[in-house]
Scaffold this motif. Structure first.
Motif, PDB file in Angstrom:
ATOM      1  N   LEU A  15       0.349 -13.873 -12.869  1.00 25.05           N
ATOM      2  CA  LEU A  15       1.581 -13.228 -12.398  1.00 25.05           C
ATOM      3  C   LEU A  15       1.765 -11.818 -12.960  1.00 25.05           C
ATOM      4  CD1 LEU A  15       4.049 -14.116 -10.644  1.00 25.05           C
ATOM      5  CD2 LEU A  15       5.176 -14.736 -12.789  1.00 25.05           C
ATOM      6  N   LYS A  16       2.243 -10.921 -12.104  1.00 22.92           N
ATOM      7  CA  LYS A  16       2.534  -9.558 -12.535  1.00 22.92           C
ATOM      8  C   LYS A  16       3.827  -9.537 -13.351  1.00 22.92           C
ATOM      9  CE  LYS A  16       0.524  -6.970  -8.679  1.00 22.92           C
ATOM     10  NZ  LYS A  16      -0.441  -6.211  -9.483  1.00 22.92           N
ATOM     11  N   PRO A  17       4.004  -8.555 -14.228  1.00 21.54           N
ATOM     12  CA  PRO A  17       5.297  -8.397 -14.911  1.00 21.54           C
ATOM     13  C   PRO A  17       6.398  -8.056 -13.903  1.00 21.54           C
ATOM     14  CG  PRO A  17       3.750  -6.652 -15.555  1.00 21.54           C
ATOM     15  CD  PRO A  17       3.016  -7.552 -14.641  1.00 21.54           C
ATOM     16  N   GLY A  18       7.649  -8.324 -14.274  1.00 22.73           N
ATOM     17  CA  GLY A  18       8.758  -8.172 -13.326  1.00 22.73           C
ATOM     18  C   GLY A  18       9.096  -6.736 -12.948  1.00 22.73           C
ATOM     19  N   ALA A  19       8.901  -5.791 -13.869  1.00 19.56           N
ATOM     20  CA  ALA A  19       9.327  -4.414 -13.610  1.00 19.56           C
ATOM     21  C   ALA A  19       8.628  -3.847 -12.377  1.00 19.56           C
ATOM     22  CB  ALA A  19       9.052  -3.542 -14.827  1.00 19.56           C
ATOM     23  N   GLU A  20       9.411  -3.327 -11.473  1.00 19.77           N
ATOM     24  CA  GLU A  20       8.904  -2.689 -10.240  1.00 19.77           C
ATOM     25  C   GLU A  20       8.050  -3.606  -9.371  1.00 19.77           C
ATOM     26  OE1 GLU A  20       7.540   0.544 -12.561  1.00 19.77           O
ATOM     27  OE2 GLU A  20       9.693   0.608 -12.886  1.00 19.77           O
ATOM     28  N   MET A  21       8.215  -4.905  -9.537  1.00 17.19           N
ATOM     29  CA  MET A  21       7.382  -5.791  -8.713  1.00 17.19           C
ATOM     30  C   MET A  21       7.720  -5.631  -7.237  1.00 17.19           C
ATOM     31  SD  MET A  21       6.562  -9.769  -8.453  1.00 17.19           S
ATOM     32  CE  MET A  21       6.250 -10.459 -10.055  1.00 17.19           C
ATOM     33  N   ASP A  22       8.958  -5.216  -6.952  1.00 18.36           N
ATOM     34  CA  ASP A  22       9.345  -4.981  -5.540  1.00 18.36           C
ATOM     35  C   ASP A  22       8.365  -4.052  -4.826  1.00 18.36           C
ATOM     36  OD1 ASP A  22      10.696  -2.944  -7.373  1.00 18.36           O
ATOM     37  OD2 ASP A  22      10.899  -2.005  -5.403  1.00 18.36           O
ATOM     38  N   GLU A  23       7.756  -3.143  -5.600  1.00 20.73           N
ATOM     39  CA  GLU A  23       6.845  -2.179  -4.965  1.00 20.73           C
ATOM     40  C   GLU A  23       5.603  -2.851  -4.395  1.00 20.73           C
ATOM     41  OE1 GLU A  23       6.087   1.334  -7.235  1.00 20.73           O
ATOM     42  OE2 GLU A  23       8.207   1.859  -7.313  1.00 20.73           O
ATOM     43  N   MET A  24       5.381  -4.078  -4.773  1.00 20.43           N
ATOM     44  CA  MET A  24       4.201  -4.778  -4.236  1.00 20.43           C
ATOM     45  C   MET A  24       4.385  -5.202  -2.774  1.00 20.43           C
ATOM     46  SD  MET A  24       1.544  -4.562  -5.961  1.00 20.43           S
ATOM     47  CE  MET A  24       1.815  -3.000  -6.784  1.00 20.43           C
ATOM     48  N   LYS A  25       5.550  -4.847  -2.195  1.00 24.64           N
ATOM     49  CA  LYS A  25       5.673  -4.974  -0.742  1.00 24.64           C
ATOM     50  C   LYS A  25       4.769  -3.944  -0.041  1.00 24.64           C
ATOM     51  CE  LYS A  25       9.425  -1.695   0.225  1.00 24.64           C
ATOM     52  NZ  LYS A  25      10.719  -1.455   0.856  1.00 24.64           N
ATOM     53  N   TYR A  26       4.438  -2.881  -0.792  1.00 26.80           N
ATOM     54  CA  TYR A  26       3.577  -1.836  -0.215  1.00 26.80           C
ATOM     55  C   TYR A  26       2.103  -2.227  -0.226  1.00 26.80           C
ATOM     56  CZ  TYR A  26       7.620   1.245  -0.636  1.00 26.80           C
ATOM     57  OH  TYR A  26       8.852   1.824  -0.526  1.00 26.80           O
ATOM     58  N   ASP A  27       1.805  -3.452  -0.669  1.00 29.28           N
ATOM     59  CA  ASP A  27       0.406  -3.830  -0.806  1.00 29.28           C
ATOM     60  C   ASP A  27      -0.263  -4.095   0.551  1.00 29.28           C
ATOM     61  OD1 ASP A  27      -1.613  -3.965  -2.658  1.00 29.28           O
ATOM     62  OD2 ASP A  27      -1.349  -6.096  -3.102  1.00 29.28           O
ATOM     63  N   MET A  28       0.486  -3.830   1.615  1.00 35.80           N
ATOM     64  CA  MET A  28      -0.106  -3.927   2.967  1.00 35.80           C
ATOM     65  C   MET A  28      -0.225  -2.536   3.598  1.00 35.80           C
ATOM     66  SD  MET A  28       2.943  -3.259   3.942  1.00 35.80           S
ATOM     67  CE  MET A  28       2.652  -3.077   5.680  1.00 35.80           C
ATOM     68  N   CYS A  29      -0.137  -1.500   2.769  1.00 31.93           N
ATOM     69  CA  CYS A  29      -0.188  -0.146   3.333  1.00 31.93           C
ATOM     70  C   CYS A  29      -1.569   0.192   3.909  1.00 31.93           C
ATOM     71  CB  CYS A  29       0.226   0.881   2.284  1.00 31.93           C
ATOM     72  SG  CYS A  29       2.023   0.967   2.106  1.00 31.93           S
ATOM     73  N   GLY A  30      -2.605  -0.440   3.400  1.00 33.78           N
ATOM     74  CA  GLY A  30      -3.934  -0.249   4.014  1.00 33.78           C
ATOM     75  C   GLY A  30      -3.903  -0.743   5.449  1.00 33.78           C
ATOM     76  N   ALA A  31      -3.345  -1.936   5.627  1.00 33.49           N
ATOM     77  CA  ALA A  31      -3.204  -2.507   6.973  1.00 33.49           C
ATOM     78  C   ALA A  31      -2.353  -1.597   7.845  1.00 33.49           C
ATOM     79  CB  ALA A  31      -2.568  -3.898   6.876  1.00 33.49           C
ATOM     80  N   ALA A  32      -1.220  -1.171   7.298  1.00 38.36           N
ATOM     81  CA  ALA A  32      -0.313  -0.310   8.059  1.00 38.36           C
ATOM     82  C   ALA A  32      -1.020   0.970   8.493  1.00 38.36           C
ATOM     83  CB  ALA A  32       0.925   0.014   7.216  1.00 38.36           C
ATOM     84  N   SER A  33      -1.848   1.514   7.605  1.00 35.39           N
ATOM     85  CA  SER A  33      -2.487   2.792   7.927  1.00 35.39           C
ATOM     86  C   SER A  33      -3.572   2.636   8.995  1.00 35.39           C
ATOM     87  CB  SER A  33      -3.053   3.456   6.676  1.00 35.39           C
ATOM     88  OG  SER A  33      -4.209   2.781   6.233  1.00 35.39           O
ATOM     89  N   VAL A  34      -4.274   1.509   9.002  1.00 32.73           N
ATOM     90  CA  VAL A  34      -5.287   1.362  10.064  1.00 32.73           C
ATOM     91  C   VAL A  34      -4.611   1.068  11.406  1.00 32.73           C
ATOM     92  CG1 VAL A  34      -7.144   0.766   8.464  1.00 32.73           C
ATOM     93  CG2 VAL A  34      -5.871  -1.076   9.571  1.00 32.73           C
ATOM     94  N   LEU A  35      -3.462   0.393  11.367  1.00 36.00           N
ATOM     95  CA  LEU A  35      -2.714   0.180  12.621  1.00 36.00           C
ATOM     96  C   LEU A  35      -2.149   1.505  13.129  1.00 36.00           C
ATOM     97  CD1 LEU A  35      -0.852  -3.166  11.745  1.00 36.00           C
ATOM     98  CD2 LEU A  35      -2.768  -2.874  13.341  1.00 36.00           C
ATOM     99  N   GLY A  36      -1.610   2.302  12.222  1.00 36.24           N
ATOM    100  CA  GLY A  36      -1.085   3.621  12.601  1.00 36.24           C
ATOM    101  C   GLY A  36      -2.182   4.505  13.174  1.00 36.24           C
ATOM    102  N   THR A  37      -3.363   4.430  12.563  1.00 31.23           N
ATOM    103  CA  THR A  37      -4.493   5.223  13.037  1.00 31.23           C
ATOM    104  C   THR A  37      -4.925   4.756  14.427  1.00 31.23           C
ATOM    105  OG1 THR A  37      -5.226   5.612  10.773  1.00 31.23           O
ATOM    106  CG2 THR A  37      -6.867   5.898  12.515  1.00 31.23           C
ATOM    107  N   MET A  38      -4.953   3.431  14.612  1.00 34.16           N
ATOM    108  CA  MET A  38      -5.308   2.880  15.922  1.00 34.16           C
ATOM    109  C   MET A  38      -4.340   3.393  16.993  1.00 34.16           C
ATOM    110  SD  MET A  38      -7.098   1.166  17.948  1.00 34.16           S
ATOM    111  CE  MET A  38      -8.133  -0.233  17.587  1.00 34.16           C
TER     112      MET A  38
END
Ligand code: BES
Ligand code: MN
Ligand code: ZN
Length: 498
Positions: A278-301
């Motif tokens: 498990l990751k530490p609690g601080a700023e864990m909300d930012e791990m919603k961005y862990d799909m930005c690779g996916a988002a960027s290939v969809l945006g590129t498509m």
């Protein structure tokens, strides 16, 4: 915002606002000089008094300037003329558009795009103008019950070019810029969406909608399909979550059917808790961005399909959550990847590579000409390169060079990192073919080394966007990177980069 291209002199524009630049130490640009001449030295006078010194980021709005046909003139400071490069050009456009949005003007005519930027073409300048303008006005407020209203937003931006023979390439640059800017916006929005909304099934739904509107082929593999294919590494990550994993495949055919596709693979961890590690609690909300690779290939498509580029492009997104739970993968578990190679999972937080490796093996069936994966893969990459450059790895130097050039061209820089065999040792496991982590040092590199073991059959590059995909702090949010880099690389490949 609507865009158009025009060629004409600034003093003759019947526009709500004409935008011209001033360099530092009070030097008027050519369009500013034309306005100055027409108005009998009105601008030079203001500049001489010190109200506009030309510092980068400064602006001054003037009303009723004599002998001009426009309602207003916006002066934009450009900084030192000698230092005016790609980045400064984009900043000037952003500054101008932000100010225009706050003035009363519904429309404006922009003369900043006429500025020379080293050897950049008119198509480049217009493309960047449109991208920067739309990027500067991007908003993500769908979860605010009271939206911040812009009283009189800028609706129409006319981009002025110096010569009439520049109109055609400028038009093309404008259309490319629009497509790329929309791709960036899609990527930002998918990144910014909260993880309870943007889960794997949501990404799959987005892909299906995209396929319909853009006439793409879409295929979504479910857990059963993955089991049949032997994707036990991907499945190991998904085990802890109640959200079923998806493997999304989108294909665009802009070239002959027998032409090998370029394949983009994007990490789609819609939330990364670290799992049992498990990751530490601080700023864990930012791990919603862990799909930005996916988002960027969809945006590129989306951008590629809108530009109708004459290439074949396939996008693959392994999408899952990484959650702890009674059924979750344990540190020490050994899994067999789709490639047949076994992996000892020593840290469940190194999950990106575990989902990517099976997606990379799956990609073999498309016989890629080139494969580029994009992932928020390692904190170590952020330590190495900060938020400025994306980490770039490749099994072919020419490909690395092309991607780095594309990043420079697009104001979306990447930096080539080593992938020497010496680093492969870090992944040794006493029990399996490899471990999923490589120890404390060189973490971005050992992660890339792990992926390299699944990409031997094609030319491959890996972009670690952990530091560049989003911004933290007060104006937190997804950046849309590396859509500019990827779209410019593909424009180049398609022979459409003018
Ligand atoms: N998604 C993270 C990488 C990350 C961390 C991106 C911080 C942006 C900011 C990834 O899944 C991860 O957790 N990586 C681990 C790997 C480690 C366990 C070898 C990391 O970087 O700490
Ligand atoms: Mn992780
Ligand atoms: Zn992750």
């Amino acid at each position: 915002m609507e865009f158009s291209i025009k060629s004409g002199s600034p003093e003759k524009q019947r526009s709500a606002c004409v935008v011209v630049g001033v360099f530092e130490s009070r030097k008027l640009t050519l369009p500013a000089e034309l306005l100055d001449n027409a108005s009998g030295g009105y601008l030079a006078d203001i500049v001489r008094r010190g109200d506009m010194e030309g510092k980068a980021g400064s602006t001054l709005l003037l009303h009723n300037v004599p002998a001009t046909l426009c309602d207003r003139i916006l002066l934009v400071g450009l900084g030192k003329e000698k230092e005016f490069r790609e980045k400064e050009f984009a900043s000037a456009i952003r500054t101008a558009v932000k100010v225009l949005n706050e003035t009363g003007a519904f429309d404006a005519t922009l003369f900043l795009t006429e500025l020379q930027v080293r050897k950049r073409s008119i198509a480049w300048r217009v493309r960047q103008t449109v991208i920067a303008a739309l990027d500067a006005t991007y908003k993500f407020d769908q979860f605010k019950s009271k939206k911040e209203e812009i009283r009189r937003p800028l609706r129409k931006l006319t981009i002025s070019v110096e010569r009439r023979n520049e109109l055609a390439p400028a038009e093309e640059g404008m259309h490319q810029g629009l497509a790329i800017a929309e791709g960036i916006a899609l990527t930002k929005t998918l990144g910014n969406l909260p993880p309870n909304v943007c889960h794997p099934a949501y990404l799959a739904e987005q892909a299906r909608t995209m396929a319909q509107t853009l006439q793409l082929d879409c295929d979504v593999l479910e857990r059963d399909d993955m089991e049949k294919l032997g994707m036990h590494s991907l499945l190991a990550v998904a085990r802890g979550s109640h959200q079923p994993p998806k493997l999304i495949v989108l294909s665009y055919k802009g070239a002959k059917a027998n032409e090998k596709p370029i394949v983009l693979v994007g990490k789609g961890v819609t939330f990364d808790t670290g799992g049992i590690s498990l990751k530490p609690g601080a700023e864990m909300d930012e791990m919603k961005y862990d799909m930005c690779g996916a988002a960027s290939v969809l945006g590129t498509m989306q951008a590629v399909a809108r530009m109708a580029l004459p290439i074949n492009l396939t996008v693959i997104v392994p999408a899952t959550e990484n959650m702890p739970g009674g059924n979750a993968t344990r540190p020490g578990d050994i899994v067999t990847s789709m490639s047949g190679q076994t992996i000892e999972i020593l840290n469940t937080d190194a999950e990106g590579r575990l989902i990517l490796c099976d997606a990379l093996t799956y990609a073999e069936r498309f016989d890629p000409d080139t494969l580029i994966d994009v992932a928020t893969l390692t904190g170590a990459c952020v330590v190495a390169l900060g938020n400025v450059a994306t980490g770039l790895f490749a099994n072919k130097d020419g490909l690395a060079r092309d991607l780095q050039d594309a990043g420079d061209e697009a104001n979306d820089r990447a930096w080539h990192m080593p992938l020497w065999d010496d680093y492969q040792e870090l992944l040794k496991s006493p029990f399996a073919d490899m471990a999923n982590i490589g120890g404390r040092y060189g973490g971005a590199i050992s992660a890339a080394c792990f992926l390299s073991r699944f990409t031997r059959k094609f030319d491959w590059a890996h972009l670690d966007i952990a530091g560049t995909a989003w911004k933290s702090g007060a104006d937190k949010g997804a950046t849309g990177r590396p859509v500019p880099l990827l779209t410019h690389y593909l424009l180049q490949r398609a022979g459409k980069l003018n």
